[in-house]
Design a protein around this motif. Structure first.
Motif, PDB file in Angstrom:
ATOM      1  N   ALA A  44      11.651  36.475 -38.046  1.00 45.35           N
ATOM      2  CA  ALA A  44      10.618  35.803 -37.027  1.00 45.35           C
ATOM      3  C   ALA A  44       8.936  36.093 -37.952  1.00 45.35           C
ATOM      4  N   PRO A  45       8.072  35.172 -37.554  1.00 49.19           N
ATOM      5  CA  PRO A  45       6.953  35.607 -38.371  1.00 49.19           C
ATOM      6  C   PRO A  45       6.249  37.127 -38.010  1.00 49.19           C
ATOM      7  N   ALA A  46       5.782  37.847 -38.928  1.00 54.43           N
ATOM      8  CA  ALA A  46       5.398  39.041 -38.790  1.00 54.43           C
ATOM      9  C   ALA A  46       4.482  39.245 -37.641  1.00 54.43           C
ATOM     10  N   ALA A  47       3.635  38.228 -37.072  1.00 57.22           N
ATOM     11  CA  ALA A  47       2.882  38.469 -36.045  1.00 57.22           C
ATOM     12  C   ALA A  47       3.586  38.693 -34.494  1.00 57.22           C
ATOM     13  N   LEU A  48       4.899  38.654 -34.639  1.00 57.70           N
ATOM     14  CA  LEU A  48       5.822  38.774 -33.443  1.00 57.70           C
ATOM     15  C   LEU A  48       6.287  40.025 -33.384  1.00 57.70           C
ATOM     16  N   ALA A  49       6.252  41.016 -34.268  1.00 62.68           N
ATOM     17  CA  ALA A  49       6.910  42.121 -34.548  1.00 62.68           C
ATOM     18  C   ALA A  49       6.903  42.870 -33.088  1.00 62.68           C
ATOM     19  N   GLY A  50       7.950  43.474 -32.744  1.00 61.18           N
ATOM     20  CA  GLY A  50       8.442  44.126 -31.502  1.00 61.18           C
ATOM     21  C   GLY A  50       8.956  43.329 -30.575  1.00 61.18           C
ATOM     22  N   ALA A  51       8.795  42.017 -30.767  1.00 68.91           N
ATOM     23  CA  ALA A  51       9.630  41.222 -29.554  1.00 68.91           C
ATOM     24  C   ALA A  51      11.207  41.352 -29.665  1.00 68.91           C
ATOM     25  N   THR A  52      11.788  41.251 -28.489  1.00 75.63           N
ATOM     26  CA  THR A  52      13.317  41.535 -28.461  1.00 75.63           C
ATOM     27  C   THR A  52      13.889  39.826 -28.998  1.00 75.63           C
ATOM     28  N   GLU A  53      15.129  40.108 -29.134  1.00 72.86           N
ATOM     29  CA  GLU A  53      15.768  38.703 -29.639  1.00 72.86           C
ATOM     30  C   GLU A  53      15.711  37.744 -28.787  1.00 72.86           C
ATOM     31  N   ARG A  54      15.822  37.892 -27.612  1.00 72.03           N
ATOM     32  CA  ARG A  54      15.787  36.610 -26.422  1.00 72.03           C
ATOM     33  C   ARG A  54      14.485  36.396 -26.278  1.00 72.03           C
ATOM     34  N   GLN A  55      13.287  37.280 -26.439  1.00 70.46           N
ATOM     35  CA  GLN A  55      12.073  36.794 -26.235  1.00 70.46           C
ATOM     36  C   GLN A  55      11.679  35.903 -27.606  1.00 70.46           C
ATOM     37  N   LEU A  56      12.292  36.207 -28.548  1.00 69.52           N
ATOM     38  CA  LEU A  56      11.875  35.308 -29.842  1.00 69.52           C
ATOM     39  C   LEU A  56      12.358  34.140 -29.748  1.00 69.52           C
ATOM     40  N   PHE A  57      13.732  33.976 -29.220  1.00 70.76           N
ATOM     41  CA  PHE A  57      14.161  32.627 -29.116  1.00 70.76           C
ATOM     42  C   PHE A  57      13.689  31.707 -28.130  1.00 70.76           C
ATOM     43  N   ARG A  58      13.055  32.582 -26.706  1.00 67.63           N
ATOM     44  CA  ARG A  58      12.217  31.722 -25.747  1.00 67.63           C
ATOM     45  C   ARG A  58      11.046  31.290 -26.147  1.00 67.63           C
ATOM     46  N   ARG A  59      10.351  32.072 -27.546  1.00 67.85           N
ATOM     47  CA  ARG A  59       8.840  31.797 -27.546  1.00 67.85           C
ATOM     48  C   ARG A  59       8.892  30.806 -28.517  1.00 67.85           C
ATOM     49  N   LEU A  60       9.864  30.786 -29.622  1.00 68.46           N
ATOM     50  CA  LEU A  60       9.872  30.140 -30.813  1.00 68.46           C
ATOM     51  C   LEU A  60      11.257  29.102 -31.126  1.00 68.46           C
ATOM     52  N   PRO A  61      11.123  27.898 -31.781  1.00 70.57           N
ATOM     53  CA  PRO A  61      12.008  27.236 -32.035  1.00 70.57           C
ATOM     54  C   PRO A  61      12.983  27.500 -33.144  1.00 70.57           C
ATOM     55  N   PHE A  62      13.989  27.166 -33.420  1.00 65.98           N
ATOM     56  CA  PHE A  62      15.079  27.488 -34.290  1.00 65.98           C
ATOM     57  C   PHE A  62      14.960  26.799 -35.615  1.00 65.98           C
ATOM     58  N   ILE A  63      15.078  27.557 -36.592  1.00 63.95           N
ATOM     59  CA  ILE A  63      15.225  26.694 -38.072  1.00 63.95           C
ATOM     60  C   ILE A  63      16.731  27.078 -38.451  1.00 63.95           C
ATOM     61  N   ARG A  64      17.236  26.031 -38.384  1.00 60.46           N
ATOM     62  CA  ARG A  64      18.852  25.993 -38.797  1.00 60.46           C
ATOM     63  C   ARG A  64      19.141  25.674 -39.966  1.00 60.46           C
ATOM     64  N   TYR A  65      20.173  26.555 -40.612  1.00 60.09           N
ATOM     65  CA  TYR A  65      20.729  26.464 -41.985  1.00 60.09           C
ATOM     66  C   TYR A  65      21.883  25.502 -41.984  1.00 60.09           C
ATOM     67  N   GLU A  66      21.447  24.407 -42.633  1.00 56.27           N
ATOM     68  CA  GLU A  66      22.586  23.155 -42.513  1.00 56.27           C
ATOM     69  C   GLU A  66      23.255  23.031 -44.112  1.00 56.27           C
ATOM     70  N   THR A  67      24.442  23.684 -43.967  1.00 55.87           N
ATOM     71  CA  THR A  67      25.372  23.375 -45.067  1.00 55.87           C
ATOM     72  C   THR A  67      26.816  23.540 -44.428  1.00 55.87           C
ATOM     73  N   GLN A  68      27.677  22.935 -45.057  1.00 60.74           N
ATOM     74  CA  GLN A  68      29.114  23.122 -44.584  1.00 60.74           C
ATOM     75  C   GLN A  68      29.765  24.122 -45.180  1.00 60.74           C
ATOM     76  N   VAL A  69      29.214  25.221 -44.958  1.00 55.05           N
ATOM     77  CA  VAL A  69      29.875  26.662 -45.438  1.00 55.05           C
ATOM     78  C   VAL A  69      29.976  27.438 -44.249  1.00 55.05           C
ATOM     79  N   PRO A  70      31.014  28.679 -44.244  1.00 56.89           N
ATOM     80  CA  PRO A  70      31.235  29.543 -43.509  1.00 56.89           C
ATOM     81  C   PRO A  70      30.225  30.267 -42.801  1.00 56.89           C
ATOM     82  N   LEU A  71      29.202  30.506 -43.566  1.00 59.55           N
ATOM     83  CA  LEU A  71      28.044  31.161 -42.957  1.00 59.55           C
ATOM     84  C   LEU A  71      27.460  30.423 -42.123  1.00 59.55           C
ATOM     85  N   ALA A  72      27.027  29.150 -42.266  1.00 64.72           N
ATOM     86  CA  ALA A  72      26.527  28.202 -41.406  1.00 64.72           C
ATOM     87  C   ALA A  72      27.388  27.973 -40.062  1.00 64.72           C
ATOM     88  N   ARG A  73      28.600  27.956 -40.217  1.00 65.96           N
ATOM     89  CA  ARG A  73      29.384  27.824 -39.115  1.00 65.96           C
ATOM     90  C   ARG A  73      29.559  29.166 -38.206  1.00 65.96           C
TER      91      ARG A  73
END
Length: 305
Positions: free
Chosen positions: A168-197
Protein backbone atom coordinates in the motif's frame (compact mmCIF):
# COMPACT_ATOMS: atom_id res chain seq x y z
CA UNK A 1 19.78 -39.16 -39.74
CA UNK A 2 22.99 -37.25 -40.34
CA UNK A 3 24.05 -34.06 -38.61
CA UNK A 4 22.99 -31.71 -41.38
CA UNK A 5 19.54 -33.24 -41.58
CA UNK A 6 19.12 -32.81 -37.82
CA UNK A 7 20.31 -29.20 -37.96
CA UNK A 8 17.92 -28.48 -40.83
CA UNK A 9 14.95 -30.05 -39.08
CA UNK A 10 15.63 -28.07 -35.89
CA UNK A 11 16.03 -24.86 -37.91
CA UNK A 12 12.63 -25.43 -39.55
CA UNK A 13 11.05 -25.94 -36.15
CA UNK A 14 12.71 -22.80 -34.75
CA UNK A 15 11.87 -20.52 -37.68
CA UNK A 16 8.52 -21.95 -38.77
CA UNK A 17 9.27 -22.36 -42.46
CA UNK A 18 11.60 -24.00 -44.98
CA UNK A 19 12.56 -20.63 -46.46
CA UNK A 20 13.58 -19.10 -43.13
CA UNK A 21 15.45 -22.28 -42.16
CA UNK A 22 17.40 -22.13 -45.42
CA UNK A 23 18.92 -18.82 -44.36
CA UNK A 24 19.92 -20.27 -40.98
CA UNK A 25 21.69 -23.37 -42.34
CA UNK A 26 23.02 -21.56 -45.42
CA UNK A 27 21.27 -23.74 -48.01
CA UNK A 28 18.79 -23.06 -50.78
CA UNK A 29 15.11 -23.76 -50.21
CA UNK A 30 15.35 -26.52 -52.80
CA UNK A 31 18.21 -28.17 -50.91
CA UNK A 32 16.19 -27.96 -47.69
CA UNK A 33 13.27 -29.76 -49.34
CA UNK A 34 15.58 -32.46 -50.69
CA UNK A 35 17.09 -33.02 -47.24
CA UNK A 36 13.69 -33.39 -45.63
CA UNK A 37 12.43 -35.72 -48.36
CA UNK A 38 15.52 -37.90 -47.93
CA UNK A 39 15.02 -37.97 -44.16
CA UNK A 40 11.35 -38.91 -44.52
CA UNK A 41 12.28 -41.69 -46.95
CA UNK A 42 14.90 -43.00 -44.51
CA UNK A 43 12.44 -42.99 -41.62
CA UNK A 44 9.53 -44.27 -43.69
CA UNK A 45 7.19 -41.58 -42.43
CA UNK A 46 6.02 -38.11 -43.36
CA UNK A 47 7.14 -35.50 -40.82
CA UNK A 48 5.14 -32.54 -42.12
CA UNK A 49 1.52 -31.67 -42.79
CA UNK A 50 1.84 -30.34 -46.33
CA UNK A 51 -1.81 -29.36 -46.61
CA UNK A 52 -0.85 -26.25 -44.62
CA UNK A 53 1.18 -23.32 -45.88
CA UNK A 54 3.90 -23.24 -44.87
CA UNK A 55 4.11 -26.98 -44.10
CA UNK A 56 3.95 -27.71 -40.36
CA UNK A 57 5.49 -30.52 -38.35
CA UNK A 58 3.05 -33.29 -37.53
CA UNK A 59 3.13 -35.46 -34.38
CA UNK A 60 5.85 -37.73 -35.78
CA UNK A 61 7.84 -34.69 -36.84
CA UNK A 62 7.67 -33.27 -33.32
CA UNK A 63 9.07 -36.54 -31.96
CA UNK A 64 11.96 -36.50 -34.44
CA UNK A 65 12.72 -32.85 -33.62
CA UNK A 66 12.98 -33.64 -29.91
CA UNK A 67 15.38 -36.49 -30.65
CA UNK A 68 17.40 -34.31 -33.05
CA UNK A 69 17.85 -31.56 -30.44
CA UNK A 70 19.07 -34.06 -27.88
CA UNK A 71 21.47 -35.73 -30.31
CA UNK A 72 22.94 -32.42 -31.47
CA UNK A 73 23.53 -31.34 -27.87
CA UNK A 74 25.17 -34.68 -27.03
CA UNK A 75 27.48 -34.25 -30.02
CA UNK A 76 28.50 -30.76 -28.86
CA UNK A 77 29.28 -31.98 -25.37
CA UNK A 78 31.09 -35.08 -26.62
CA UNK A 79 33.39 -33.00 -28.82
CA UNK A 80 34.17 -30.77 -25.84
CA UNK A 81 34.94 -33.76 -23.64
CA UNK A 82 37.20 -35.41 -26.22
CA UNK A 83 39.08 -32.20 -26.91
CA UNK A 84 39.57 -31.57 -23.22
CA UNK A 85 37.39 -28.47 -23.36
CA UNK A 86 35.00 -27.44 -20.65
CA UNK A 87 31.24 -27.53 -21.03
CA UNK A 88 30.21 -24.98 -23.63
CA UNK A 89 27.45 -24.25 -26.06
CA UNK A 90 24.22 -22.42 -25.34
CA UNK A 91 22.03 -23.15 -22.35
CA UNK A 92 18.43 -22.62 -23.38
CA UNK A 93 16.72 -21.45 -20.21
CA UNK A 94 13.23 -20.21 -19.44
CA UNK A 95 11.91 -18.14 -16.56
CA UNK A 96 8.61 -16.75 -15.41
CA UNK A 97 8.55 -12.98 -15.61
CA UNK A 98 9.12 -12.12 -11.94
CA UNK A 99 12.34 -14.14 -11.86
CA UNK A 100 13.75 -13.00 -15.20
CA UNK A 101 15.15 -9.64 -14.08
CA UNK A 102 17.19 -10.53 -10.99
CA UNK A 103 17.34 -14.12 -9.83
CA UNK A 104 18.00 -15.92 -13.11
CA UNK A 105 20.50 -13.41 -14.60
CA UNK A 106 22.43 -13.33 -11.33
CA UNK A 107 22.45 -17.16 -11.25
CA UNK A 108 23.89 -17.08 -14.79
CA UNK A 109 26.66 -14.86 -13.49
CA UNK A 110 27.40 -17.38 -10.72
CA UNK A 111 27.71 -20.10 -13.39
CA UNK A 112 30.49 -18.32 -15.26
CA UNK A 113 33.36 -19.44 -13.03
CA UNK A 114 32.55 -23.13 -13.40
CA UNK A 115 31.49 -22.91 -17.06
CA UNK A 116 33.36 -20.04 -18.77
CA UNK A 117 32.58 -21.42 -22.25
CA UNK A 118 28.85 -21.55 -21.65
CA UNK A 119 26.51 -18.93 -23.06
CA UNK A 120 22.85 -18.37 -22.26
CA UNK A 121 19.61 -17.90 -24.13
CA UNK A 122 16.90 -16.66 -21.73
CA UNK A 123 13.24 -16.98 -22.71
CA UNK A 124 10.60 -15.29 -20.55
CA UNK A 125 7.08 -16.70 -20.51
CA UNK A 126 4.26 -18.34 -18.60
CA UNK A 127 4.85 -21.53 -16.63
CA UNK A 128 2.72 -23.75 -18.87
CA UNK A 129 4.40 -22.51 -22.06
CA UNK A 130 7.90 -22.82 -20.65
CA UNK A 131 7.20 -26.35 -19.45
CA UNK A 132 6.04 -27.38 -22.92
CA UNK A 133 9.21 -25.90 -24.42
CA UNK A 134 11.34 -27.94 -22.01
CA UNK A 135 9.40 -31.09 -22.91
CA UNK A 136 9.87 -30.45 -26.64
CA UNK A 137 13.60 -29.73 -26.31
CA UNK A 138 13.38 -26.06 -27.22
CA UNK A 139 14.68 -25.26 -23.73
CA UNK A 140 17.05 -27.20 -21.49
CA UNK A 141 15.24 -26.16 -18.31
CA UNK A 142 13.06 -23.42 -16.85
CA UNK A 143 12.08 -21.77 -13.58
CA UNK A 144 8.31 -22.24 -13.16
CA UNK A 145 5.67 -22.08 -10.43
CA UNK A 146 4.70 -25.26 -8.65
CA UNK A 147 0.94 -25.13 -9.16
CA UNK A 148 1.06 -26.31 -12.75
CA UNK A 149 1.00 -29.99 -13.64
CA UNK A 150 4.35 -31.62 -14.34
CA UNK A 151 4.32 -32.98 -17.89
CA UNK A 152 5.34 -36.59 -18.63
CA UNK A 153 9.08 -37.08 -18.84
CA UNK A 154 9.86 -33.98 -16.77
CA UNK A 155 10.94 -33.46 -13.18
CA UNK A 156 10.28 -30.36 -11.06
CA UNK A 157 12.71 -29.59 -8.21
CA UNK A 158 11.85 -26.87 -5.67
CA UNK A 159 14.18 -23.87 -5.55
CA UNK A 160 12.53 -21.41 -3.18
CA UNK A 161 9.41 -20.42 -1.31
CA UNK A 162 8.38 -16.80 -1.06
CA UNK A 163 5.56 -15.03 0.74
CA UNK A 164 2.95 -12.96 -1.01
CA UNK A 165 2.98 -9.39 0.27
CA UNK A 166 0.22 -6.81 0.60
CA UNK A 167 1.54 -3.43 -0.54
CA UNK A 168 0.00 0.00 0.00
CA UNK A 169 1.14 3.64 -0.20
CA UNK A 170 3.64 4.48 2.55
CA UNK A 171 1.24 7.02 4.10
CA UNK A 172 -0.96 4.16 5.33
CA UNK A 173 1.77 2.47 7.40
CA UNK A 174 0.33 0.67 10.42
CA UNK A 175 -3.09 -0.11 8.93
CA UNK A 176 -4.34 -3.69 9.12
CA UNK A 177 -5.03 -5.83 6.09
CA UNK A 178 -8.81 -5.36 6.24
CA UNK A 179 -8.44 -1.63 6.89
CA UNK A 180 -6.34 -1.31 3.76
CA UNK A 181 -8.85 -3.14 1.61
CA UNK A 182 -11.73 -1.09 3.04
CA UNK A 183 -9.98 2.25 2.51
CA UNK A 184 -8.35 1.71 -0.89
CA UNK A 185 -9.35 0.05 -4.18
CA UNK A 186 -7.46 -2.96 -5.53
CA UNK A 187 -4.86 -3.07 -8.32
CA UNK A 188 -5.14 -6.44 -10.00
CA UNK A 189 -2.40 -8.42 -11.73
CA UNK A 190 -3.98 -9.58 -14.98
CA UNK A 191 -2.17 -12.40 -16.71
CA UNK A 192 -3.17 -16.01 -17.18
CA UNK A 193 -0.43 -17.32 -14.93
CA UNK A 194 -0.56 -19.39 -11.72
CA UNK A 195 0.38 -16.40 -9.55
CA UNK A 196 -2.55 -14.29 -10.75
CA UNK A 197 -4.93 -17.20 -10.24
CA UNK A 198 -3.50 -17.85 -6.76
CA UNK A 199 -4.02 -14.22 -5.69
CA UNK A 200 -7.61 -14.23 -6.96
CA UNK A 201 -8.34 -17.51 -5.17
CA UNK A 202 -6.88 -16.34 -1.87
CA UNK A 203 -8.83 -13.07 -1.96
CA UNK A 204 -12.02 -14.99 -2.65
CA UNK A 205 -11.37 -17.52 0.14
CA UNK A 206 -10.63 -14.74 2.63
CA UNK A 207 -13.86 -12.95 1.78
CA UNK A 208 -11.96 -9.69 1.34
CA UNK A 209 -14.10 -6.88 -0.16
CA UNK A 210 -12.36 -5.75 -3.33
CA UNK A 211 -13.05 -2.57 -5.26
CA UNK A 212 -10.97 -2.74 -8.41
CA UNK A 213 -9.43 0.44 -9.81
CA UNK A 214 -6.68 -0.72 -12.14
CA UNK A 215 -5.42 -3.79 -13.96
CA UNK A 216 -1.81 -4.31 -15.03
CA UNK A 217 -0.04 -7.24 -16.66
CA UNK A 218 3.44 -6.80 -15.19
CA UNK A 219 4.52 -6.72 -11.56
CA UNK A 220 6.61 -3.51 -11.95
CA UNK A 221 3.51 -1.73 -13.27
CA UNK A 222 1.39 -3.09 -10.40
CA UNK A 223 3.95 -1.82 -7.87
CA UNK A 224 4.18 1.50 -9.75
CA UNK A 225 0.42 1.98 -9.46
CA UNK A 226 0.64 1.47 -5.69
CA UNK A 227 3.53 3.94 -5.34
CA UNK A 228 1.45 6.44 -7.30
CA UNK A 229 -1.27 6.13 -4.65
CA UNK A 230 -3.93 4.42 -6.78
CA UNK A 231 -4.61 1.58 -4.36
CA UNK A 232 -3.34 -1.64 -2.78
CA UNK A 233 -2.03 -4.81 -4.41
CA UNK A 234 -0.76 -8.30 -3.65
CA UNK A 235 2.65 -9.18 -5.08
CA UNK A 236 5.36 -11.79 -4.47
CA UNK A 237 8.30 -10.69 -2.34
CA UNK A 238 10.72 -10.78 -5.28
CA UNK A 239 8.69 -8.06 -7.03
CA UNK A 240 9.70 -5.62 -4.30
CA UNK A 241 13.47 -6.07 -4.50
CA UNK A 242 13.91 -2.99 -6.68
CA UNK A 243 11.11 -0.89 -5.20
CA UNK A 244 12.25 2.53 -3.94
CA UNK A 245 12.96 2.65 -0.22
CA UNK A 246 10.20 4.32 1.74
CA UNK A 247 7.76 4.36 -1.13
CA UNK A 248 5.55 1.53 0.12
CA UNK A 249 3.93 0.10 3.20
CA UNK A 250 4.45 -3.67 3.05
CA UNK A 251 3.04 -6.48 5.18
CA UNK A 252 2.64 -10.24 4.66
CA UNK A 253 -0.58 -11.11 2.86
CA UNK A 254 -2.82 -13.39 4.92
CA UNK A 255 -0.68 -13.11 8.02
CA UNK A 256 2.42 -14.59 6.34
CA UNK A 257 0.67 -17.89 5.67
CA UNK A 258 0.28 -17.46 1.92
CA UNK A 259 3.32 -18.36 -0.12
CA UNK A 260 4.20 -19.64 -3.54
CA UNK A 261 6.91 -22.10 -4.46
CA UNK A 262 9.07 -21.87 -7.55
CA UNK A 263 11.26 -24.61 -8.93
CA UNK A 264 13.40 -25.88 -11.79
CA UNK A 265 11.76 -28.06 -14.41
CA UNK A 266 13.94 -30.22 -16.66
CA UNK A 267 13.73 -33.44 -18.63
CA UNK A 268 14.29 -36.63 -16.63
CA UNK A 269 16.95 -37.69 -19.14
CA UNK A 270 19.21 -34.85 -20.26
CA UNK A 271 22.71 -34.67 -21.67
CA UNK A 272 23.17 -31.45 -19.67
CA UNK A 273 22.49 -32.89 -16.23
CA UNK A 274 25.74 -31.64 -14.69
CA UNK A 275 25.25 -28.10 -15.96
CA UNK A 276 21.64 -28.07 -14.79
CA UNK A 277 22.67 -29.33 -11.35
CA UNK A 278 25.04 -26.38 -11.12
CA UNK A 279 22.29 -24.04 -12.31
CA UNK A 280 19.94 -25.38 -9.64
CA UNK A 281 22.56 -24.75 -6.96
CA UNK A 282 23.28 -21.27 -8.34
CA UNK A 283 19.57 -20.40 -8.22
CA UNK A 284 19.32 -21.55 -4.61
CA UNK A 285 22.44 -19.65 -3.59
CA UNK A 286 21.25 -16.46 -5.28
CA UNK A 287 17.79 -16.82 -3.74
CA UNK A 288 19.39 -16.82 -0.30
CA UNK A 289 21.52 -13.84 -1.29
CA UNK A 290 18.35 -11.93 -2.22
CA UNK A 291 16.69 -12.75 1.10
CA UNK A 292 14.35 -15.41 -0.28
CA UNK A 293 13.80 -18.81 1.36
CA UNK A 294 15.73 -21.43 -0.60
CA UNK A 295 14.27 -24.94 -0.37
CA UNK A 296 16.23 -28.19 0.05
CA UNK A 297 16.58 -30.63 -2.83
CA UNK A 298 14.96 -33.51 -0.99
CA UNK A 299 11.55 -33.22 -2.63
CA UNK A 300 10.73 -33.30 -6.32
CA UNK A 301 7.58 -33.77 -8.38
CA UNK A 302 8.19 -36.21 -11.20
CA UNK A 303 5.81 -37.20 -13.95
CA UNK A 304 5.83 -40.77 -15.25
CA UNK A 305 8.02 -41.20 -18.30
Amino acid sequence: MDTRQMQTLVAIDDTGSFAAAARIVNLTASAISQQIQALEAELGASLFDRTKRPPQLNAKGDEVVRAARQMLQIMVETRAAISGGRTGGVLGFGAIRTFSTRLVPEAFSRMRDAHPNLSFNLQVGMSETLMSHVASGRLDAAVVADNVGVSPGLVWTPILSEPLMLVAPAALAGATERQLFRRLPFIRYETQVPLARQIETELSDMGVPVREIAVANTMPSVVGCVIAGLGVAVVPKIALLDAPAGGLYVQPFGGARITRRVGLVRRQISSRSDVLDHMRDALRAQAENLGLDALPAEEAATAPA
